[in-house]
Design a protein around this motif. Structure first.
Motif, mmCIF file in Angstrom:
data_model
loop_
_atom_site.group_PDB
_atom_site.id
_atom_site.type_symbol
_atom_site.label_atom_id
_atom_site.label_comp_id
_atom_site.label_asym_id
_atom_site.label_seq_id
_atom_site.Cartn_x
_atom_site.Cartn_y
_atom_site.Cartn_z
ATOM 1 N N ASP A 48 94.423 28.784 44.405
ATOM 2 C CA ASP A 48 95.352 27.672 44.208
ATOM 3 C C ASP A 48 96.668 28.128 43.578
ATOM 4 O O ASP A 48 97.743 27.673 43.964
ATOM 5 N N ASP A 49 96.588 29.014 42.603
ATOM 6 C CA ASP A 49 97.788 29.461 41.894
ATOM 7 C C ASP A 49 98.664 30.385 42.728
ATOM 8 O O ASP A 49 99.883 30.344 42.628
ATOM 9 N N PRO A 93 104.204 29.256 54.577
ATOM 10 C CA PRO A 93 103.713 27.925 54.945
ATOM 11 C C PRO A 93 103.934 27.560 56.411
ATOM 12 O O PRO A 93 103.344 26.607 56.906
ATOM 13 N N THR A 141 100.737 29.496 47.175
ATOM 14 C CA THR A 141 102.094 29.007 47.458
ATOM 15 C C THR A 141 103.154 30.094 47.360
ATOM 16 O O THR A 141 104.186 30.000 48.007
ATOM 17 N N THR A 142 102.891 31.138 46.577
ATOM 18 C CA THR A 142 103.888 32.195 46.441
ATOM 19 C C THR A 142 103.643 33.372 47.383
ATOM 20 O O THR A 142 104.562 34.134 47.654
#
Length: 68
Positions: free
Chosen positions: A47-48, A56, A51-52
């Motif tokens: 989860d952490d 996407p 996104t980085t």
């Protein structure tokens, strides 16, 4: 949309098409054996970090093997 895959041929096709392969193994297991080109995002940090570290705009295939 999530979709479960079990056929190697389907997985190979997706990899050829540029899917991002994420292995959710711990670092030791990932170092022991992982799919070529896979990104290691251990499950407890997924989860952490997702996104980085993930694009996407591209599909993601999440993979985990268990030696047990």
């Amino acid at each position: 949309m999530p979709h479960e895959l079990h056929e190697r041929t389907e997985v190979r096709t997706l990899i050829r098409r540029g899917v991002q392969v994420v292995e959710v193994l711990g670092p030791e297991e990932f170092e022991e054996d992982h799919l070529p080109g896979a990104i290691n995002l251990p499950l407890r940090t997924l989860d952490d970090e997702a996104t980085t570290r993930l694009d996407p705009s591209r599909p993601v295939l999440v993979y985990c093997w268990d030696s047990a």
